[in-house]
Scaffold this motif. Sequence first.
Motif, PDB file in Angstrom:
ATOM      1  N   PHE A 201       0.821  -1.205   0.000  1.00 32.40           N
ATOM      2  CA  PHE A 201       0.000   0.000   0.000  1.00 32.40           C
ATOM      3  C   PHE A 201       0.857   1.259   0.000  1.00 32.40           C
ATOM      4  O   PHE A 201       0.555   2.226  -0.704  1.00 32.40           O
ATOM      5  N   GLY A 202       1.938   1.258   0.761  1.00 33.44           N
ATOM      6  CA  GLY A 202       2.814   2.430   0.807  1.00 33.44           C
ATOM      7  C   GLY A 202       3.408   2.756  -0.544  1.00 33.44           C
ATOM      8  O   GLY A 202       3.535   3.929  -0.920  1.00 33.44           O
ATOM      9  N   ALA A 203       3.781   1.711  -1.301  1.00 40.45           N
ATOM     10  CA  ALA A 203       4.334   1.925  -2.640  1.00 40.45           C
ATOM     11  C   ALA A 203       3.275   2.471  -3.586  1.00 40.45           C
ATOM     12  O   ALA A 203       3.565   3.312  -4.449  1.00 40.45           O
ATOM     13  N   LEU A 204       2.033   2.005  -3.427  1.00 46.08           N
ATOM     14  CA  LEU A 204       0.937   2.513  -4.262  1.00 46.08           C
ATOM     15  C   LEU A 204       0.698   3.996  -3.994  1.00 46.08           C
ATOM     16  O   LEU A 204       0.525   4.792  -4.925  1.00 46.08           O
ATOM     17  N   VAL A 205       0.684   4.370  -2.720  1.00 44.70           N
ATOM     18  CA  VAL A 205       0.514   5.785  -2.372  1.00 44.70           C
ATOM     19  C   VAL A 205       1.687   6.598  -2.918  1.00 44.70           C
ATOM     20  O   VAL A 205       1.517   7.718  -3.402  1.00 44.70           O
ATOM     21  N   LEU A 207       3.348   6.020  -5.636  1.00 45.88           N
ATOM     22  CA  LEU A 207       3.115   6.240  -7.069  1.00 45.88           C
ATOM     23  C   LEU A 207       2.090   7.354  -7.287  1.00 45.88           C
ATOM     24  O   LEU A 207       2.251   8.198  -8.177  1.00 45.88           O
ATOM     25  N   ALA A 208       1.019   7.347  -6.478  1.00 41.40           N
ATOM     26  CA  ALA A 208      -0.007   8.389  -6.604  1.00 41.40           C
ATOM     27  C   ALA A 208       0.565   9.764  -6.307  1.00 41.40           C
ATOM     28  O   ALA A 208       0.285  10.742  -7.011  1.00 41.40           O
ATOM     29  N   ILE A 336       9.167   7.157  -7.464  1.00 40.88           N
ATOM     30  CA  ILE A 336       9.354   6.825  -6.047  1.00 40.88           C
ATOM     31  C   ILE A 336      10.374   7.770  -5.408  1.00 40.88           C
ATOM     32  O   ILE A 336      10.194   8.246  -4.284  1.00 40.88           O
ATOM     33  N   PHE A 337      11.458   8.063  -6.129  1.00 37.61           N
ATOM     34  CA  PHE A 337      12.480   8.972  -5.618  1.00 37.61           C
ATOM     35  C   PHE A 337      11.893  10.351  -5.327  1.00 37.61           C
ATOM     36  O   PHE A 337      12.114  10.935  -4.260  1.00 37.61           O
ATOM     37  N   LEU A 338      11.118  10.888  -6.279  1.00 36.60           N
ATOM     38  CA  LEU A 338      10.514  12.204  -6.089  1.00 36.60           C
ATOM     39  C   LEU A 338       9.550  12.197  -4.905  1.00 36.60           C
ATOM     40  O   LEU A 338       9.526  13.136  -4.097  1.00 36.60           O
ATOM     41  N   SER A 339       8.742  11.136  -4.801  1.00 35.81           N
ATOM     42  CA  SER A 339       7.733  11.082  -3.743  1.00 35.81           C
ATOM     43  C   SER A 339       8.362  10.991  -2.363  1.00 35.81           C
ATOM     44  O   SER A 339       7.731  11.348  -1.365  1.00 35.81           O
ATOM     45  N   ASN A 340       9.602  10.522  -2.267  1.00 40.50           N
ATOM     46  CA  ASN A 340      10.277  10.392  -0.975  1.00 40.50           C
ATOM     47  C   ASN A 340      11.178  11.573  -0.632  1.00 40.50           C
ATOM     48  O   ASN A 340      11.603  11.700   0.518  1.00 40.50           O
ATOM     49  N   CYS A 341      11.476  12.424  -1.604  1.00 43.04           N
ATOM     50  CA  CYS A 341      12.397  13.542  -1.364  1.00 43.04           C
ATOM     51  C   CYS A 341      11.724  14.918  -1.421  1.00 43.04           C
ATOM     52  O   CYS A 341      11.964  15.765  -0.552  1.00 43.04           O
ATOM     53  N   VAL A 342      10.881  15.119  -2.410  1.00 46.57           N
ATOM     54  CA  VAL A 342      10.288  16.438  -2.614  1.00 46.57           C
ATOM     55  C   VAL A 342       9.398  16.889  -1.454  1.00 46.57           C
ATOM     56  O   VAL A 342       9.382  18.089  -1.117  1.00 46.57           O
ATOM     57  N   PRO A 343       8.634  15.973  -0.788  1.00 39.14           N
ATOM     58  CA  PRO A 343       7.799  16.447   0.333  1.00 39.14           C
ATOM     59  C   PRO A 343       8.585  17.166   1.420  1.00 39.14           C
ATOM     60  O   PRO A 343       8.043  18.058   2.091  1.00 39.14           O
TER      61      PRO A 343
END
Length: 424
Positions: A201-205, A207-208, A336-343
Amino acid sequence: MAEEKRNAGGQYASQAVPLDQRMKTPALFGAMSGFVFMTTSLQAGANMGFGADFATVLKAIAAGAIFLTVIACVMGAAAAKTGLTFGQLTAYAYGRFGSKIIGCVMAFALLGWTAVDAGLMAGAINAFIPQIPFFPMSLIAVVLFTLTAAFGMKAMSKLGTICIPVIGIFGVVSMFLGTRSVGGMAGLMAYVPLPTAELKFGALVGLAIGSWIGCACSLLPDFMRFAKSPKMAIGLCILFMAVINPLMLVIGAVGAIATGQGDMPYVLAAQGLAIPGLLIGIFGNWGPAQGNEYSCALTWGNAFQLEHKKITIICGIVALILTAMNFFQYFGAFLIFLSNCVPAIIGVFMADFLYTYRKGYPPVEQITWNADWRGLVSVIAGIILAYVGLPGISQLWCVCGAVILRIVLNQAGDSSPSKRFSRD
């Protein structure tokens, strides 16, 4: 004279957009639509569709939509309130030199998106017209993106009005056809992914969120600074992030489940809609790619004091190099990289907008320091929290960690922003 030249064409790369130059809602909606109605969100939705049952996919899309909507509203309101670009706003959070580091990193990420869009566009054209080879077409696509980005908001607004009917209408048609072909909602809910493709689920979020997080950080403020008011910006952000982008993800997921295809042009072709598929392959990538280059040009133009069209050409050359290196193949890992760094980068902005500068931003001319270690430390801490494997959604840990640490650190030292610009 140099400043007037950099602001030629109404781009205002080095100063706030004057109130009398702000855009009406339909025009700004048209300009933004070119990179909201986009195939990269459809592609991300397809990856989600392959990775989980449909009910779980819907939950992940909803979680991602809430996350992106909150972030987009804060970034959009800050831009509309100040009239400043992303590159200029970063000076409040990181200092003059620190803002150039953050701005250049985010601008380079946007050019990575441009290379992805070029690959998607070339792949779609090659699939429908095999006589046109993939590699040369991807390079030609970057040239086309650069040309329209160089002409700024007016050209992008016109192209955006093409993207709305092409992707919106045929995407919805595809979704209904796909739903019917698998036996309606009951068939969608009965879908079970292959064990080898199943995602947590975390990986799906992720991606979203990754489908739009880079744009929400840097590209969105560059457009929303043309909004006539923060309320107008927030309204558009809610429409884009809570309605349109989730719809794009759902369309992509349904298409993948129904046809086994990951790209919307191929999905439409499998459904007997080859020509609409080709149009989506072209305009669904052209719109967001030109927006990426436009935002990158504003950020780098402000950092290096270059005129808009010249820096846009430089951005195009960098995107061309990335495309030639086949950056497209790293699409999933890139999300995945963007979703983990940009926030984390956005978390610092949120802390500043909602707390440090809650009574108003001071004039940008008052920012005289080169670097603010508090902002940079907060970003690094947020990124670490995203990768240490804490329970729940990693992006939420990332942004919350950056927000809290920024607020705490802003109380430290006489040179902290809270004490420099106290308005109590």
